[in-house]
Scaffold this motif. Structure first.
Motif, PDB file in Angstrom:
ATOM      1  N   ALA A 115       0.839  -1.207   0.000  1.00  0.00           N
ATOM      2  CA  ALA A 115       0.000   0.000   0.000  1.00  0.00           C
ATOM      3  C   ALA A 115       0.869   1.250   0.000  1.00  0.00           C
ATOM      4  CB  ALA A 115      -0.923  -0.015   1.209  1.00  0.00           C
ATOM      5  N   THR A 116       1.954   1.243   0.792  1.00  0.00           N
ATOM      6  CA  THR A 116       2.783   2.460   0.869  1.00  0.00           C
ATOM      7  C   THR A 116       3.585   2.653  -0.408  1.00  0.00           C
ATOM      8  OG1 THR A 116       3.016   1.868   3.200  1.00  0.00           O
ATOM      9  CG2 THR A 116       4.241   3.771   2.458  1.00  0.00           C
ATOM     10  N   ILE A 117       4.059   1.561  -1.015  1.00  0.00           N
ATOM     11  CA  ILE A 117       4.799   1.721  -2.286  1.00  0.00           C
ATOM     12  C   ILE A 117       3.877   2.317  -3.349  1.00  0.00           C
ATOM     13  CG2 ILE A 117       5.863   0.428  -4.192  1.00  0.00           C
ATOM     14  CD1 ILE A 117       7.213  -1.339  -2.019  1.00  0.00           C
ATOM     15  N   PHE A 118       2.619   1.842  -3.388  1.00  0.00           N
ATOM     16  CA  PHE A 118       1.673   2.420  -4.354  1.00  0.00           C
ATOM     17  C   PHE A 118       1.314   3.860  -3.978  1.00  0.00           C
ATOM     18  CE2 PHE A 118       0.932  -1.931  -5.864  1.00  0.00           C
ATOM     19  CZ  PHE A 118       0.973  -1.683  -7.215  1.00  0.00           C
ATOM     20  N   ALA A 119       1.205   4.119  -2.674  1.00  0.00           N
ATOM     21  CA  ALA A 119       0.878   5.483  -2.222  1.00  0.00           C
ATOM     22  C   ALA A 119       1.990   6.444  -2.596  1.00  0.00           C
ATOM     23  CB  ALA A 119       0.653   5.487  -0.714  1.00  0.00           C
ATOM     24  N   LEU A 120       3.217   5.932  -2.571  1.00  0.00           N
ATOM     25  CA  LEU A 120       4.385   6.760  -2.901  1.00  0.00           C
ATOM     26  C   LEU A 120       4.294   7.297  -4.325  1.00  0.00           C
ATOM     27  CD1 LEU A 120       6.944   7.322  -1.192  1.00  0.00           C
ATOM     28  CD2 LEU A 120       8.076   5.519  -2.461  1.00  0.00           C
ATOM     29  N   THR A 121       3.650   6.502  -5.189  1.00  0.00           N
ATOM     30  CA  THR A 121       3.557   6.930  -6.586  1.00  0.00           C
ATOM     31  C   THR A 121       2.697   8.189  -6.742  1.00  0.00           C
ATOM     32  OG1 THR A 121       1.742   5.404  -6.925  1.00  0.00           O
ATOM     33  CG2 THR A 121       3.922   4.619  -7.578  1.00  0.00           C
ATOM     34  N   ALA A 122       1.896   8.513  -5.715  1.00  0.00           N
ATOM     35  CA  ALA A 122       1.071   9.730  -5.784  1.00  0.00           C
ATOM     36  C   ALA A 122       1.966  10.943  -6.021  1.00  0.00           C
ATOM     37  CB  ALA A 122       0.275   9.899  -4.499  1.00  0.00           C
ATOM     38  N   PHE A 123       3.123  10.964  -5.359  1.00  0.00           N
ATOM     39  CA  PHE A 123       4.049  12.094  -5.499  1.00  0.00           C
ATOM     40  C   PHE A 123       4.645  12.140  -6.909  1.00  0.00           C
ATOM     41  CE2 PHE A 123       3.922  11.132  -0.999  1.00  0.00           C
ATOM     42  CZ  PHE A 123       3.700  12.393  -0.453  1.00  0.00           C
TER      43      PHE A 123
ATOM     44  N   VAL B  20       9.317   3.070   3.821  1.00  0.00           N
ATOM     45  CA  VAL B  20       9.003   3.293   2.398  1.00  0.00           C
ATOM     46  C   VAL B  20       8.854   4.784   2.118  1.00  0.00           C
ATOM     47  CG1 VAL B  20       7.305   2.885   0.571  1.00  0.00           C
ATOM     48  CG2 VAL B  20       7.941   1.024   2.083  1.00  0.00           C
ATOM     49  N   LEU B  21       8.168   5.488   3.016  1.00  0.00           N
ATOM     50  CA  LEU B  21       7.954   6.927   2.795  1.00  0.00           C
ATOM     51  C   LEU B  21       9.269   7.716   2.838  1.00  0.00           C
ATOM     52  CD1 LEU B  21       4.644   7.615   4.756  1.00  0.00           C
ATOM     53  CD2 LEU B  21       4.949   7.531   2.291  1.00  0.00           C
ATOM     54  N   LEU B  24      10.956   9.650  -0.094  1.00  0.00           N
ATOM     55  CA  LEU B  24      10.681  11.041  -0.488  1.00  0.00           C
ATOM     56  C   LEU B  24      11.882  11.938  -0.224  1.00  0.00           C
ATOM     57  CD1 LEU B  24       7.016  11.345   0.791  1.00  0.00           C
ATOM     58  CD2 LEU B  24       7.785  11.212  -1.584  1.00  0.00           C
ATOM     59  N   ARG B 201      -4.357   6.736  -5.951  1.00  0.00           N
ATOM     60  CA  ARG B 201      -3.070   6.765  -5.248  1.00  0.00           C
ATOM     61  C   ARG B 201      -3.137   7.700  -4.032  1.00  0.00           C
ATOM     62  NH1 ARG B 201      -2.487   2.959  -8.263  1.00  0.00           N
ATOM     63  NH2 ARG B 201      -0.669   2.564  -9.578  1.00  0.00           N
ATOM     64  N   LEU B 202      -3.834   8.833  -4.200  1.00  0.00           N
ATOM     65  CA  LEU B 202      -3.983   9.765  -3.069  1.00  0.00           C
ATOM     66  C   LEU B 202      -4.774   9.115  -1.941  1.00  0.00           C
ATOM     67  CD1 LEU B 202      -4.545  13.291  -4.656  1.00  0.00           C
ATOM     68  CD2 LEU B 202      -2.644  12.563  -3.231  1.00  0.00           C
ATOM     69  N   LEU B 204      -4.822   5.985  -1.229  1.00  0.00           N
ATOM     70  CA  LEU B 204      -3.900   5.058  -0.559  1.00  0.00           C
ATOM     71  C   LEU B 204      -2.979   5.809   0.390  1.00  0.00           C
ATOM     72  CD1 LEU B 204      -2.687   2.517  -3.253  1.00  0.00           C
ATOM     73  CD2 LEU B 204      -3.656   1.965  -1.048  1.00  0.00           C
ATOM     74  N   LEU B 205      -2.475   6.948  -0.093  1.00  0.00           N
ATOM     75  CA  LEU B 205      -1.557   7.751   0.727  1.00  0.00           C
ATOM     76  C   LEU B 205      -2.273   8.249   1.987  1.00  0.00           C
ATOM     77  CD1 LEU B 205       1.279   9.066   0.875  1.00  0.00           C
ATOM     78  CD2 LEU B 205       0.302  11.063  -0.233  1.00  0.00           C
ATOM     79  N   ARG B 208      -2.612   5.425   4.432  1.00  0.00           N
ATOM     80  CA  ARG B 208      -1.377   5.109   5.167  1.00  0.00           C
ATOM     81  C   ARG B 208      -1.101   6.171   6.240  1.00  0.00           C
ATOM     82  NH1 ARG B 208      -1.564   0.704   5.668  1.00  0.00           N
ATOM     83  NH2 ARG B 208       0.443   0.686   6.696  1.00  0.00           N
TER      84      ARG B 208
END
Lengths: 209, 221
Positions: A115-123, B20-21, B24, B201-202, B204-205, B208
């Motif tokens: 979930a976090t790897i996919f969420a990272l793609t938002a950026f 993972v975050l 950034l 994706r947003l 999901l973010l 999290r």
């Protein structure tokens, strides 16, 4: 001579199995249906074995990396440890994938990571949006307008800007966007049919070298 | 699962989420570690699913429990062994037969699926009424846009049609105009897909971040 026979046999297997499975789509026959079901069951078993083969390849690649002390070998160690732990936990419990230990790893390690790897793609999508939506042509302008309407139509901010934006989004999704998508799907389907026919007729032989 | 294992689980997933975050801030060892753990667990889980959901119930147990009744399973067993022989370089050629089998079945399924699952239903779905009497002007105009969009987007993938004769040039010009229109419809589709992907994706973010903000304080109470 041996190699030539092997190739001919492989092509014959592809054409034979392919035509038998395909025939069931066009002819209603109990015998053909059973043959197709048997072939599908065998294909599922082989796909599972191919997946195991892929896992063995992953292990071998990372073992080579560790043995050669190549850059990033420590990460490979963790990868193999994670893989080995999950497999071991699954085989120690007869319930396998449904065992509490494997479920725990899936729920608290795999799911958050995915979930976090996919969420990272938002950026990264945001920066890609800047490049894609820069108005340089009529095409990119159309894409920008459609993208903005669909994006704002889903958030309260869009409603605050224009109260009909949700209706505009629905219209875009229901008609022009569906039309474009349908054209793409039809193109892909025609391409798939043609490629499939080329393989089944023995014109293309991607698996025979 | 017990409370203790839940508690440990929440902290482990929070730690992995932060790892993972951390990407950034740039590529770093924590992110790479998390990435490798992800691949490791994914492959391990896939192995277990392949064994427990496919190999064990469909091949191993039937052959062990009733080998005479399930003698036909010798064929996939043999093909599986030939596939495994690909691990040895000198036996690589033997793996051609199971690959040929998989390709034959896969291509036939893809072909049948494309024909009966995509082509015919999509063509049927495009045969819409553009008569305002059927559903009002809004629906009629919308349907017309949809039909024009479908045909023109399909024309965009039509790459032949150049001609030297007068009729050929006319046909090529007509196709070029359709292709241009189709490109615009495809752009609308891409814009809509892009916007939907951004939203997914947003979400999901947000999920999290919400997990980090709400679940961790709960464990500290």
């Amino acid at each position: 001579m041996k190699v030539k026979f092997g190739r001919s046999l492989a092509i014959a297997i592809t054409i034979g199995t392919g035509l038998l499975v395909l025939a069931n789509f066009f002819v209603r026959n109990e015998f053909l249906r059973r043959v197709q079901q048997t072939l599908l069951d065998w294909a599922l078993i082989l796909a599972a074995v191919a997946l195991l083969l892929g896992a063995v390849n992953v292990v071998a690649t990372h073992l080579r990396k560790i043995r050669g002390r190549r850059p990033g070998w420590v990460y490979s160690l963790f990868l193999l440890a994670a893989l080995g732990t999950v497999v071991l936990l699954g085989f120690l419990d007869p319930r396998g994938v449904a065992s509490p230990a494997v479920s725990w790893v899936f729920l608290y390690v795999h799911v958050p990571l995915q979930a976090t790897i996919f969420a990272l793609t938002a950026f990264f999508i945001a920066s890609a949006a800047y490049r894609a939506f820069r108005v340089r042509s009529v095409d990119s302008f159309i894409m920008l307008v459609a993208g903005i309407i669909v994006l704002l139509g889903q958030v309260p901010l869009g409603q605050a800007i224009w109260d009909r934006i949700a209706a505009a989004k629905d219209w875009i999704l229901a008609y022009p966007s569906t039309g474009g998508a349908r054209g793409i799907i039809l193109g892909v389907a025609l391409g798939t049919i043609l490629t499939g026919l080329r393989v089944l007729l023995g014109i293309d032989r991607p698996h025979v070298k | 699962m017990s409370d203790v294992s839940n508690l440990i689980g929440i902290w482990v997933s929070a730690l992995l989420t932060v790892m993972v975050l951390s990407y950034l801030l740039g590529d770093n060892p924590l992110y790479r570690l998390a990435e490798h753990l992800f691949v490791g667990t994914a492959v391990g889980y896939a192995v277990l699913v392949a064994y427990y959901s496919l190999l064990r119930p469909r091949l191993i147990l039937p052959l062990l429990q009733a080998p005479l009744e399930n003698w036909t399973l010798v064929v996939p067993l043999l093909l599986a062994l030939l596939l495994l022989a690909r691990l040895n370089h000198s036996w690589r050629g033997a793996g051609m037969a199971p690959l040929a089998f998989l390709l034959g079945v896969g291509v036939a399924l893809a072909l049948g699926g494309a024909l009966f699952g995509s082509l015919l239903p999509q063509v049927e779905g495009t045969m819409l009424s553009v008569n305002p009497a059927d559903g009002g002007w809004g629906v009629a105009v919308g349907n017309l846009v949809l039909v024009i969009g479908t045909v023109s987007a399909l024309a965009y993938f039509y790459f032949t049609g150049q001609g030297d004769t007068g009729w050929g040039r006319l046909r090529a010009g007509f196709l070029k105009a359709w292709r241009g229109l189709g490109k615009w419809f495809i752009m609308v589709t891409f814009g809509a897909i892009f916007a939907s992907t951004v939203m997914a994706r947003l979400s999901l973010l947000i999920g999290r971040l919400q997990f980090l903000i709400t679940e961790i304080p709960k464990t500290l109470r």
